[in-house]
Design a protein around this motif. Structure first.
Motif, short mmCIF file in Angstrom:
data_model
loop_
_atom_site.label_atom_id
_atom_site.label_comp_id
_atom_site.label_asym_id
_atom_site.label_seq_id
_atom_site.Cartn_x
_atom_site.Cartn_y
_atom_site.Cartn_z
N ILE A 48 32.27 55.37 -66.99
CA ILE A 48 32.47 54.76 -68.30
C ILE A 48 32.55 53.24 -68.20
CG2 ILE A 48 34.20 54.55 -70.15
CD1 ILE A 48 34.76 57.53 -69.74
N LEU A 49 32.98 52.77 -67.05
CA LEU A 49 33.22 51.34 -66.87
C LEU A 49 31.98 50.50 -67.10
CD1 LEU A 49 35.40 49.32 -65.90
CD2 LEU A 49 34.51 49.66 -63.60
N ARG A 50 32.12 49.42 -67.86
CA ARG A 50 31.04 48.46 -68.07
C ARG A 50 31.52 47.11 -67.56
NH1 ARG A 50 29.44 52.75 -68.52
NH2 ARG A 50 28.58 53.79 -70.36
N LYS A 51 31.54 46.96 -66.27
CA LYS A 51 32.12 45.76 -65.67
C LYS A 51 31.34 44.51 -66.05
CE LYS A 51 29.71 46.49 -61.24
NZ LYS A 51 29.90 46.71 -59.81
N ASP A 52 32.08 43.45 -66.27
CA ASP A 52 31.55 42.14 -66.63
C ASP A 52 30.88 42.11 -68.01
OD1 ASP A 52 32.39 40.98 -64.26
OD2 ASP A 52 30.54 41.45 -63.22
N GLN A 53 30.87 43.24 -68.73
CA GLN A 53 30.21 43.29 -70.03
C GLN A 53 31.22 43.39 -71.18
OE1 GLN A 53 27.27 46.42 -70.07
NE2 GLN A 53 26.60 45.96 -67.99
N GLU A 54 32.25 44.17 -70.95
CA GLU A 54 33.22 44.42 -72.02
C GLU A 54 34.54 44.85 -71.41
OE1 GLU A 54 32.21 49.11 -72.88
OE2 GLU A 54 31.24 47.56 -74.11
N LEU A 55 35.58 44.81 -72.24
CA LEU A 55 36.86 45.37 -71.83
C LEU A 55 36.83 46.85 -72.16
CD1 LEU A 55 39.75 44.84 -70.79
CD2 LEU A 55 40.44 44.53 -73.18
N THR A 56 36.73 47.67 -71.14
CA THR A 56 36.59 49.11 -71.35
C THR A 56 37.93 49.70 -71.78
OG1 THR A 56 34.92 49.15 -69.61
CG2 THR A 56 35.82 51.26 -70.33
N THR A 57 37.94 50.37 -72.94
CA THR A 57 39.18 50.93 -73.48
C THR A 57 39.01 52.38 -73.91
OG1 THR A 57 38.64 50.10 -75.70
CG2 THR A 57 39.95 48.66 -74.28
N THR A 58 37.92 53.02 -73.52
CA THR A 58 37.67 54.41 -73.91
C THR A 58 37.86 55.33 -72.71
OG1 THR A 58 35.31 54.16 -73.43
CG2 THR A 58 36.03 53.71 -75.68
N GLY A 59 37.77 56.64 -72.98
CA GLY A 59 37.92 57.61 -71.89
C GLY A 59 39.28 57.46 -71.22
N PRO A 60 39.32 57.46 -69.88
CA PRO A 60 40.61 57.35 -69.18
C PRO A 60 41.29 56.01 -69.41
CG PRO A 60 38.80 57.13 -67.63
CD PRO A 60 38.20 57.56 -68.94
N TYR A 61 40.51 54.99 -69.78
CA TYR A 61 41.08 53.67 -70.04
C TYR A 61 41.87 53.63 -71.35
CZ TYR A 61 38.08 52.19 -66.24
OH TYR A 61 37.47 52.08 -65.01
N ARG A 62 41.74 54.66 -72.14
CA ARG A 62 42.58 54.78 -73.34
C ARG A 62 43.96 55.32 -72.97
NH1 ARG A 62 42.65 55.07 -78.83
NH2 ARG A 62 43.77 56.81 -79.80
N LEU A 63 44.02 56.06 -71.89
CA LEU A 63 45.29 56.63 -71.43
C LEU A 63 46.08 55.66 -70.56
CD1 LEU A 63 44.03 60.19 -70.43
CD2 LEU A 63 45.41 59.61 -72.42
N ILE A 64 45.40 55.04 -69.61
CA ILE A 64 46.03 54.09 -68.69
C ILE A 64 45.05 52.96 -68.39
CG2 ILE A 64 47.72 55.56 -67.52
CD1 ILE A 64 45.63 56.28 -65.47
N ARG A 65 45.60 51.82 -67.98
CA ARG A 65 44.74 50.67 -67.72
C ARG A 65 44.12 50.70 -66.32
NH1 ARG A 65 49.36 47.66 -69.88
NH2 ARG A 65 49.50 46.33 -68.03
N ASN A 66 44.63 51.55 -65.44
CA ASN A 66 44.17 51.55 -64.06
C ASN A 66 43.81 52.95 -63.56
OD1 ASN A 66 44.93 48.60 -63.12
ND2 ASN A 66 46.67 49.38 -64.28
N PRO A 67 42.88 53.64 -64.21
CA PRO A 67 42.58 55.01 -63.78
C PRO A 67 41.98 55.09 -62.39
CG PRO A 67 40.99 54.25 -65.42
CD PRO A 67 42.09 53.24 -65.39
N LEU A 68 41.22 54.08 -61.96
CA LEU A 68 40.66 54.12 -60.61
C LEU A 68 41.75 54.11 -59.56
CD1 LEU A 68 37.62 51.70 -61.00
CD2 LEU A 68 37.51 54.10 -60.35
N TYR A 69 42.74 53.25 -59.73
CA TYR A 69 43.81 53.17 -58.75
C TYR A 69 44.72 54.39 -58.81
CZ TYR A 69 42.34 48.31 -58.34
OH TYR A 69 41.60 47.16 -58.14
N VAL A 70 44.99 54.88 -60.02
CA VAL A 70 45.81 56.08 -60.15
C VAL A 70 45.10 57.26 -59.49
CG1 VAL A 70 46.74 57.78 -61.79
CG2 VAL A 70 47.03 55.32 -62.21
N GLY A 71 43.78 57.37 -59.69
CA GLY A 71 43.02 58.43 -59.04
C GLY A 71 43.09 58.33 -57.54
N SER A 72 43.00 57.12 -57.01
CA SER A 72 43.09 56.92 -55.56
C SER A 72 44.44 57.36 -55.02
CB SER A 72 42.84 55.45 -55.21
OG SER A 72 41.52 55.07 -55.53
N PHE A 73 45.52 57.02 -55.75
CA PHE A 73 46.85 57.41 -55.29
C PHE A 73 47.07 58.92 -55.40
CE2 PHE A 73 47.83 53.00 -55.04
CZ PHE A 73 48.91 52.90 -54.18
#
Length: 211
Positions: free
Chosen positions: A87-112
């Motif tokens: 879902i991430l659109r890096k350098d294009q927009e502030l992604t706020t949909t999908g998991p980014y609607r739940l938490i601001r750091n889903p990639l890091y939470v997934g890693s942990f």
């Protein structure tokens, strides 16, 4: 977090004074080398487990609670990362949909989640202490750094997004599971490397258990 570590500047503001300057340099080093350092440390911890004859839990023993919990955490963390990356659109927009609607750091939470899952499978308290100590500190530094970058890059959106969306622990919200998920974006972000590494690690744990 809307922009992954590979897509933003890693510069950390350095305060005046020798002590604060040294801390800033150290923090920047830890952030830049966090993947390498964590790999080395986990490698040493696992080598110690092997040397002292520790045995991991059996991945396919569904009557063992730690096997089930560990496997679910690994799969859930990997799924969360894949969902967020697509879902991430890096350098294009502030992604706020999908998991980014739940938490601001889903990639890091997934890693942990994945790290805790592997710790449950290996069942070594030292590994958990490492995650809750040095690893957590490094990623908190990284998150704070990224937030400074995002607040400067998307000032009109960031303030409201940060107020309404927690960093790590989600609040109930209505979320679209697809939210414009793109396989091409998943491939460009090389998330297949995480998938492949996870599969190899699970196979290694299974072999370790059988030895």
């Amino acid at each position: 977090m809307a922009v992954p570590s590979s897509s933003i500047s890693t510069q950390i503001p350095v305060e005046s004074g020798p002590s604060l300057k040294l801390l800033g340099v150290l923090a920047e080093f830890l952030i830049r080398r966090r993947i390498l350092l964590s790999g080395i440390m986990f490698g040493l911890l696992i080598a110690g487990d092997v040397a002292f004859g520790a045995k991991p839990h059996d991945l396919v023993n569904f009557r063992d609670p730690l096997s089930v919990v560990g496997g679910l955490l690994v799969v859930s963390g990997l799924a969360l990362r894949s969902w967020a990356v697509g879902i991430l659109r890096k350098d294009q927009e502030l992604t706020t949909t999908g998991p980014y609607r739940l938490i601001r750091n889903p990639l890091y939470v997934g890693s942990f989640l994945m790290m805790f899952g592997f710790c449950a499978l290996i069942n070594d308290a030292y590994n958990i202490a490492f995650i809750l100590g040095p690893m957590l500190l490094i990623y908190i530094l990284k998150v704070r750094q990224e937030e400074r970058v995002l607040s400067a890059k998307f000032p009109a959106q960031w303030s409201e997004y940060a107020k309404s969306t927690p960093r790590f622990f989600p609040r109930p919200a209505r979320v679209s599971l697809t939210a414009d998920w793109r396989a091409a974006q998943w491939m460009r972000s090389r998330e297949y490397q995480a998938l492949g590494t996870t599969i190899l690690a699970l196979v290694a744990i299974k072999v370790w258990h059988l030895v």
